[in-house]
Design an enzyme around this catalytic site. Structure first.
Site, PDB file in Angstrom:
ATOM      1  CG  MET A 178      -9.631  10.819  12.156  1.00  0.00           C
ATOM      2  SD  MET A 178      -9.049   9.166  12.537  1.00  0.00           S
ATOM      3  CE  MET A 178     -10.054   8.759  13.932  1.00  0.00           C
ATOM      4  N   GLY A 238     -18.115  19.575  18.692  1.00  0.00           N
ATOM      5  CA  GLY A 238     -16.737  19.746  19.173  1.00  0.00           C
ATOM      6  C   GLY A 238     -15.828  20.144  18.016  1.00  0.00           C
ATOM      7  CG  HIS A 239     -15.044  17.481  14.675  1.00  0.00           C
ATOM      8  ND1 HIS A 239     -15.925  16.435  14.738  1.00  0.00           N
ATOM      9  CD2 HIS A 239     -13.804  16.939  14.770  1.00  0.00           C
ATOM     10  CE1 HIS A 239     -15.259  15.301  14.850  1.00  0.00           C
ATOM     11  NE2 HIS A 239     -13.972  15.571  14.892  1.00  0.00           N
ATOM     12  CE  LYS A 265     -13.247  13.296  22.378  1.00  0.00           C
ATOM     13  NZ  LYS A 265     -12.596  12.006  22.038  1.00  0.00           N
ATOM     14  CG  ASP A 266      -8.296  13.003  20.978  1.00  0.00           C
ATOM     15  OD1 ASP A 266      -8.465  11.814  21.245  1.00  0.00           O
ATOM     16  OD2 ASP A 266      -9.115  13.682  20.334  1.00  0.00           O
ATOM     17  CB  SER A 317     -16.798  10.626  15.659  1.00  0.00           C
ATOM     18  OG  SER A 317     -16.378  11.907  15.263  1.00  0.00           O
TER      19      SER A 317
HETATM   20  O1  PAF Z   1      -7.903  13.567  16.523  1.00  0.00           O
HETATM   21  C1  PAF Z   1      -8.168  13.069  15.406  1.00  0.00           C
HETATM   22  O2  PAF Z   1      -9.291  13.152  14.913  1.00  0.00           O
HETATM   23  C2  PAF Z   1      -7.069  12.362  14.642  1.00  0.00           C
HETATM   24  O3  PAF Z   1      -6.227  11.664  15.496  1.00  0.00           O
HETATM   25  C3  PAF Z   1      -6.261  13.307  13.719  1.00  0.00           C
HETATM   26  C4  PAF Z   1      -5.530  14.367  14.520  1.00  0.00           C
HETATM   27  C5  PAF Z   1      -7.197  13.965  12.723  1.00  0.00           C
HETATM   28  C6  PAF Z   1      -5.213  12.507  12.954  1.00  0.00           C
HETATM   29  O4  PAF Z   1      -5.796  11.524  12.159  1.00  0.00           O
END
Ligand code: PAF
Length: 282
Positions: A30, A36-37, A149-150, A186
């Site tokens: 997003m 992390g990204h 993390k998610d 973020s």
């Molecule tokens: O983890 C995220 O940033 C969002 O949930 C994703 C996987 C990009 C979906 O919008």
């Protein structure tokens, strides 16, 4: 690096790559990219010939009172970072390009989405599954990379991919942390300097639970109470949304820690909701 803003243009480019025999890796994000990204992007870069990073603040995964409007955005910076880390394409559509006004099709994994974050975010995982399936359909990657993390998100997406016979491998990368242990997010920019200095207590609470399990504690309720007491002592202005124990794949609730178990937590500090987790080994 190319920027695509419409699904059709991204699909055409990805189809061309695949016809040329090039494999593709996808990192859905997003935006407002952080280290992390970058760890996901760097890993994905090594997995395939071409790398697509999507930057899309997906409105359908936000509830009515959540932070969609104030979610941090900085596309020029995201583009520069993605390019510097070897992306071949960034996909950054407007919401209207992703969802028709009469969009009516949703992907859900309800059993796995009702607990943990799903309990207080009832439409969240439906929005995540739907947008990720759309992205996977457009790109048709060999691999898509997500952060652990998610954890609940990744477990649900894996179930969706299995149940719908998707071709892509969904990979999970370890949580990337600040030096003081705070999981990168973020949303950390919302924290005041004072809150920021104190929120590493969340990670310390998870590590405390891990030490208690190593010392023989097996009762999930006792461990959850310990986590809540630790936060009450160290972050008295925080509100624990949940501190829950679950099977790492099915996300079924766990009462006794007799096998590897996910301890996942969500904590409000001020208006900011932070999540973190740890896999407890026995
Ligand atoms: O983890 C995220 O940033 C969002 O949930 C994703 C996987 C990009 C979906 O919008």
């Amino acid at each position: 690096m190319d920027l695509f803003t419409t699904p059709a243009s991204l699909r055409t480019q990805c189809r061309q790559w695949r016809e040329q025999g090039q494999s593709i890796a996808l990192v859905p994000t997003m935006g407002f990219l952080h280290d992390g990204h970058m760890s996901l992007i760097d890993h994905a870069r090594a997995c395939a010939d071409k790398l697509v990073v999507s930057v899309f603040v997906n409105p359908t995964q936000f509830g009515p009172n959540e932070d969609l409007d104030r979610y941090p955005r900085d596309l020029p910076r995201d583009l520069a970072l993605a390019e510097a880390h070897g992306a071949d394409a960034v996909f950054a559509p407007e919401a209207g390009a992703m969802y028709q006004p009469d969009h009516a099709t949703w992907v859900e994994v309800p059993e796995m989405a009702k607990g943990l974050c799903g309990a207080s975010r009832p439409v969240h995982f439906r929005g995540v599954c739907t947008v990720v399936l759309k992205l996977l359909n457009l790109v048709q990657p060999k691999v898509a990379v997500f952060g652990q993390k998610d954890w609940q998100q990744l477990a649900i997406l894996r179930r969706m991919a299995r149940d719908l016979d998707l071709d892509a491998e969904l990979m999970g990368m370890p949580i990337f942390r600040e030096p003081d242990g705070l999981a990168m997010s973020s949303r950390n920019v919302y924290l005041t300097p004072d809150e920021r200095s104190r929120v590493p207590a969340i990670r310390q609470g998870l590590l405390l639970a891990q030490r208690r399990v190593a010392a023989g504690e097996r009762d999930a309720e006792a461990l959850a109470l310990m986590f809540r007491e630790h936060l009450a002592d160290t972050l008295p202005d925080a509100r624990v949304d949940y501190a829950s124990f679950a099977h790492p794949e099915s996300l079924a609730p766990v009462a006794r820690i007799d096998a590897p178990t996910l301890l996942a937590v969500a904590v409000f500090i001020g208006k900011v909701r932070l999540i973190d987790n740890i896999l407890l080994e026995v």
